[in-house]
Design a protein around this motif. Structure first.
Motif, mmCIF file in Angstrom:
data_model
loop_
_atom_site.group_PDB
_atom_site.id
_atom_site.type_symbol
_atom_site.label_atom_id
_atom_site.label_comp_id
_atom_site.label_asym_id
_atom_site.label_seq_id
_atom_site.Cartn_x
_atom_site.Cartn_y
_atom_site.Cartn_z
ATOM 1 N N MET B 81 -1.485 -11.255 -3.292
ATOM 2 C CA MET B 81 -2.875 -10.869 -3.059
ATOM 3 C C MET B 81 -3.684 -11.085 -4.322
ATOM 4 N N ALA B 82 -3.061 -10.810 -5.467
ATOM 5 C CA ALA B 82 -3.769 -11.036 -6.738
ATOM 6 C C ALA B 82 -4.109 -12.508 -6.895
ATOM 7 N N ILE B 83 -3.156 -13.377 -6.579
ATOM 8 C CA ILE B 83 -3.412 -14.813 -6.707
ATOM 9 C C ILE B 83 -4.592 -15.205 -5.814
ATOM 10 N N GLY B 84 -4.607 -14.682 -4.584
ATOM 11 C CA GLY B 84 -5.723 -14.972 -3.684
ATOM 12 C C GLY B 84 -7.042 -14.462 -4.232
ATOM 13 N N ALA B 85 -7.036 -13.207 -4.689
ATOM 14 C CA ALA B 85 -8.279 -12.596 -5.161
ATOM 15 C C ALA B 85 -8.816 -13.320 -6.387
ATOM 16 N N TYR B 86 -7.933 -13.567 -7.364
ATOM 17 C CA TYR B 86 -8.389 -14.187 -8.603
ATOM 18 C C TYR B 86 -8.820 -15.632 -8.371
ATOM 19 N N THR B 87 -8.097 -16.366 -7.519
ATOM 20 C CA THR B 87 -8.497 -17.751 -7.247
ATOM 21 C C THR B 87 -9.883 -17.788 -6.627
ATOM 22 N N ALA B 88 -10.073 -16.973 -5.580
ATOM 23 C CA ALA B 88 -11.377 -16.975 -4.912
ATOM 24 C C ALA B 88 -12.480 -16.553 -5.875
ATOM 25 N N GLY B 89 -12.211 -15.461 -6.612
ATOM 26 C CA GLY B 89 -13.238 -14.927 -7.501
ATOM 27 C C GLY B 89 -13.598 -15.894 -8.612
ATOM 28 N N LEU B 90 -12.566 -16.458 -9.266
ATOM 29 C CA LEU B 90 -12.837 -17.306 -10.419
ATOM 30 C C LEU B 90 -13.472 -18.622 -10.005
ATOM 31 N N THR B 92 -15.532 -19.053 -7.510
ATOM 32 C CA THR B 92 -16.940 -18.769 -7.232
ATOM 33 C C THR B 92 -17.717 -18.516 -8.517
ATOM 34 N N LEU B 93 -17.100 -17.737 -9.398
ATOM 35 C CA LEU B 93 -17.806 -17.291 -10.591
ATOM 36 C C LEU B 93 -17.953 -18.421 -11.618
ATOM 37 N N ASN B 94 -16.856 -19.133 -11.880
ATOM 38 C CA ASN B 94 -16.869 -20.104 -12.982
ATOM 39 C C ASN B 94 -17.302 -21.500 -12.554
ATOM 40 N N PHE B 95 -17.042 -21.863 -11.301
ATOM 41 C CA PHE B 95 -17.325 -23.236 -10.899
ATOM 42 C C PHE B 95 -18.391 -23.304 -9.811
ATOM 43 N N GLY B 96 -18.943 -22.166 -9.440
ATOM 44 C CA GLY B 96 -20.018 -22.152 -8.470
ATOM 45 C C GLY B 96 -19.631 -22.679 -7.099
ATOM 46 N N VAL B 97 -18.340 -22.602 -6.774
ATOM 47 C CA VAL B 97 -17.895 -23.033 -5.444
ATOM 48 C C VAL B 97 -18.461 -22.057 -4.416
ATOM 49 N N PRO B 98 -18.979 -22.538 -3.284
ATOM 50 C CA PRO B 98 -19.438 -21.604 -2.243
ATOM 51 C C PRO B 98 -18.302 -20.673 -1.843
ATOM 52 N N TRP B 99 -18.646 -19.432 -1.493
ATOM 53 C CA TRP B 99 -17.576 -18.444 -1.346
ATOM 54 C C TRP B 99 -16.618 -18.808 -0.218
ATOM 55 N N GLY B 100 -17.139 -19.400 0.871
ATOM 56 C CA GLY B 100 -16.257 -19.759 1.979
ATOM 57 C C GLY B 100 -15.199 -20.748 1.533
ATOM 58 N N ALA B 101 -15.655 -21.770 0.781
ATOM 59 C CA ALA B 101 -14.710 -22.774 0.299
ATOM 60 C C ALA B 101 -13.728 -22.164 -0.672
ATOM 61 N N SER B 102 -14.214 -21.256 -1.515
ATOM 62 C CA SER B 102 -13.290 -20.691 -2.505
ATOM 63 C C SER B 102 -12.283 -19.768 -1.828
ATOM 64 N N VAL B 234 -1.832 -13.540 3.229
ATOM 65 C CA VAL B 234 -1.845 -12.541 2.167
ATOM 66 C C VAL B 234 -2.928 -12.903 1.150
ATOM 67 N N GLY B 235 -3.024 -14.208 0.846
ATOM 68 C CA GLY B 235 -4.079 -14.656 -0.061
ATOM 69 C C GLY B 235 -5.456 -14.405 0.526
ATOM 70 N N LEU B 236 -5.574 -14.608 1.833
ATOM 71 C CA LEU B 236 -6.847 -14.333 2.515
ATOM 72 C C LEU B 236 -7.217 -12.860 2.350
ATOM 73 N N ALA B 237 -6.215 -11.985 2.545
ATOM 74 C CA ALA B 237 -6.474 -10.552 2.376
ATOM 75 C C ALA B 237 -6.915 -10.258 0.949
ATOM 76 N N GLY B 238 -6.232 -10.905 -0.023
ATOM 77 C CA GLY B 238 -6.615 -10.689 -1.419
ATOM 78 C C GLY B 238 -8.048 -11.125 -1.679
ATOM 79 N N ALA B 239 -8.407 -12.320 -1.170
ATOM 80 C CA ALA B 239 -9.767 -12.824 -1.377
ATOM 81 C C ALA B 239 -10.787 -11.896 -0.720
ATOM 82 N N MET B 240 -10.421 -11.338 0.454
ATOM 83 C CA MET B 240 -11.359 -10.428 1.124
ATOM 84 C C MET B 240 -11.536 -9.140 0.343
#
Lengths: 290, 356
Positions: B81-90, B92-102, B234-240
């Motif tokens: 879940m951490a991998i999912g959360a950090y991947t999605a968050g970083l 979006t935050l650092n590369f400006g990827v739209p949140w859905g794509a991230s 699980v990654g999806l849950a982390g990102a959510m």
């Protein structure tokens, strides 16, 4: 050099406490194939019981130790009878989860009674320092090594020479055959949990003297896994060597490398051992492989 | 799959339907209506809880695919879940990827990580695999708190609220729809997955891996696929989790998280989608209810407040132990029993009673 000596003694004393916890884990695994995630909480129980007996009730040392051991055994027997026995023969996931649940209950109860704050406590291990050549060592830490070794040697002798110890080895070897030879499995399971509780309680009492009384003691429960995997899941000698290696590795890495790597290096070792030699240094070379 | 007495399918579509019987459809419609009406009547507090339950359901279904359906024990849920959360968050935050794509990228990255950590399962079984995933959890946890350059270490990462169809997901009411749709979609996917060749292969590996390989299931491939599929959700849950609170902290993804999710599927029922939801709901709501209870008796027993965290911990453990001893198949089985009781009410005979 004196730093190195101090680190070594500190690592060995930590390692021997790991070994005590690991030995209890090994005894339970050997007898009943249960992976005990609550081992750290048995340690915690020992720490708080000695604190309760000596510092809060005011018992003399010898009596306090005796009462602690007795109560730890009572708790372990109750746990074995009420929680583990109904689950004999269930899949591994149930066994793992039931001890995790147990750990949560024990932590909740000890927390509710003694609270989250560390308590100060005059140890039964003499305070002060031991000057050995150029190095200054804490007496409590130095003393904890022979005490732990004596307890572990006692456990080893128990397995080799007593009736219950031999019965336990028989059950570990072949449960069906042991049953047909008239060995009482419930009795052996009870003895195993009792021994695990004694060994953990002794570790916990020494921790009370070395690092003090606090809920963090329970975190040692997870350190047990690298130790037993390195030493072999079913070997007391393995627990001693594994404990010493992991304890030393932690302090050396913590001092010479830093970056909190000492917290993670035991698990890296664990992964490496699982890849190369999953039965550990001294374990039986039977492992369920795919 | 059990056949129901008195139900005769005359068309293939009804035979293959997920919910063929009228009563099942009625229950589904009732549930859907409840889900639709709930956010308009519930207080923000309950909406927040509902969102947590929905996210936990996604994570629990993910874990159940691995543990319940394929029989591979994982203590690394928190790490994934951490991998999912950090991947999605970083992203979006650092590369400006739209949140859905991230979020989608996070699922894929977690699936890849899951496959990697699943590699030991090719050699190790049962408790050794559990211990290996425990090590993975500890190592990822260390990486999370110490790889400061990327994860920010122990500092929290603050994210912008996601925007969907022009609506900012910054309130629990708005996020609710996203969470419920995701949870529903995950449940539908998982329920159908288990009816496919791959899903059946998962169950075959769980029940008897040697027999599975004899009948032509590639055991290694199936296990890795299970790790990948499970980790995807699980990654999806982390990102959510990351986008629900718009904040990522490492405390959300520790070993305790892994244990909480294992407890969800044990209490809910291993190998059951319904169980994943019921377990997620119970384990999420339980601490909240204990807190409420504590607040209620605060006036009569002021010391109760300080005991709350310990009561939560002890009750959590007791619930796990009681379910394991008295109903190892969890809430899902209890629900089934209740249904069966009313199925032929007022007659005492129950389906499956002869089997014990």
């Amino acid at each position: 050099m004196d730093i190195f000596l101090q680190l070594t003694v500190s690592g060995l004393s930590t390692g021997m406490i790991y070994a005590l916890a690991a030995a209890g884990f090994v005894v339970i695994y050997k007898a009943s194939d249960v992976i005990n995630f609550a081992q750290g909480d048995l340690l915690l129980l020992g720490t708080y019981l000695i604190f309760f007996g000596v510092a809060q009730v005011g018992l003399p040392w010898s009596l306090g130790v005796a009462v602690t051991l007795l109560l730890a055994v009572v708790v372990a027997l109750a746990v074995e009878r009420l929680v583990l026995r109904p689950l004999v023969g269930e899949p591994i996931i149930s066994m793992i989860m039931v001890t995790i649940g147990l750990s949560s209950v024990l932590r909740g109860i000890t927390g509710a009674i003694w609270g989250p704050n560390p308590r100060s406590f005059d140890s039964f291990l003499p305070a002060g320092d031991l000057v050995l050549g150029p190095a200054t060592l804490s007496t409590a830490r130095v003393l904890s090594i022979p005490i732990a070794l004596a307890v572990l040697a006692g456990l080893g002798l128990f397995f080799r020479h007593t009736r219950d110890g031999i019965a336990m080895r028989a059950i570990a070897d072949d449960q069906q055959a042991a049953l047909s030879m008239g060995i009482s499995i419930p009795r052996v399971f009870g003895v195993a949990w009792g021994l695990a509780a004694v060994s953990a309680a002794i570790g916990g009492m020494m921790l009370a003297g070395i690092v003090g009384v606090s809920p963090n003691v329970a975190s040692i429960g997870l350190r047990v896994f690298p130790v037993v995997i390195l030493g072999g899941l079913d070997s007391i000698a393995g627990a001693v060597i594994g404990g010493a290696v992991i304890g030393l590795l932690e302090v050396y890495v913590g001092f010479y490398v830093g970056h909190g790597l000492n917290l993670v290096v035991p698990y890296v070792v664990l992964v490496l051992v699982l890849m190369v030699r999953p039965y550990g240094l001294f374990g039986k070379e039977i492992i369920e492989r795919v | 799959m059990s056949l129901d007495c008195g139900v005769f399918h005359t068309r293939y579509e009804s035979d293959m339907g997920l919910r063929p019987r009228p009563l099942q459809r009625l229950r589904l419609v009732t549930l859907a209506l409840f889900v639709l009406v709930f956010p308009f009547v519930a207080s923000p507090y309950w909406l927040d809880l509902a969102n947590q339950v929905a996210i936990a359901t996604v994570g629990a279904i993910g874990l159940n695919i691995l543990v319940g359906y394929t029989g591979q024990i994982s203590l690394g849920q928190g790490a994934f879940m951490a991998i999912g959360a950090y991947t999605a968050g970083l992203l979006t935050l650092n590369f400006g990827v739209p949140w859905g794509a991230s979020v989608f990228a996070a699922c894929l990255v977690t699936a890849a990580a899951g496959t990697f950590f699943g590699l030991p399962s090719l050699r190790l079984k049962g408790l050794y695999l559990a211990i290996a995933t425990l090590a993975a959890q500890e190592i990822v946890e260390w990486g999370m708190t110490n790889w400061t350059a990327v994860t920010g270490g122990t500092e929290a990462i603050v994210l912008p609220a996601p925007v969907l169809l022009g609506v900012r997901m910054n309130t629990n009411f708005n996020f609710y729809w996203l969470a419920v749709l995701t949870a529903g979609g995950t449940a539908l996917f998982a329920a159908n997955l288990m009816r496919t060749r791959i899903g059946r292969a998962f169950a075959a590996v769980r029940d008897q891996d040697i027999a599975a390989s004899v009948i032509g299931v590639d055991v290694f491939r199936t296990k890795l696929l299970a790790f990948a599929t499970s980790s995807f959700f699980v990654g999806l849950a982390g990102a959510m989790i990351a986008f629900h609170r718009n904040i990522i902290t490492w405390e959300r993804f520790t070993l305790s998280t892994s244990i909480v999710f294992l407890a969800m599927i044990i209490v809910g029922g291993l190998g059951s989608i319904r169980g994943s939801f019921l377990g997620a709901a119970l384990i999420t709501l339980l601490p909240a209810m204990i807190t409420n209870l504590g607040r209620a008796i605060q006036d009569t027993a002021p010391q109760a407040a300080s005991l709350l965290p310990y009561a939560q911990q002890a009750v959590f453990g007791i619930v796990i132990i009681l379910f394991l001893i008295f109903e190892p198949r969890g809430l899902s089985k209890l629900w089934e029993n209740a249904k069966d009781y009313f199925h032929v009410w007022p007659f005492a005979y129950r389906r499956g009673e002869s089997r014990g």
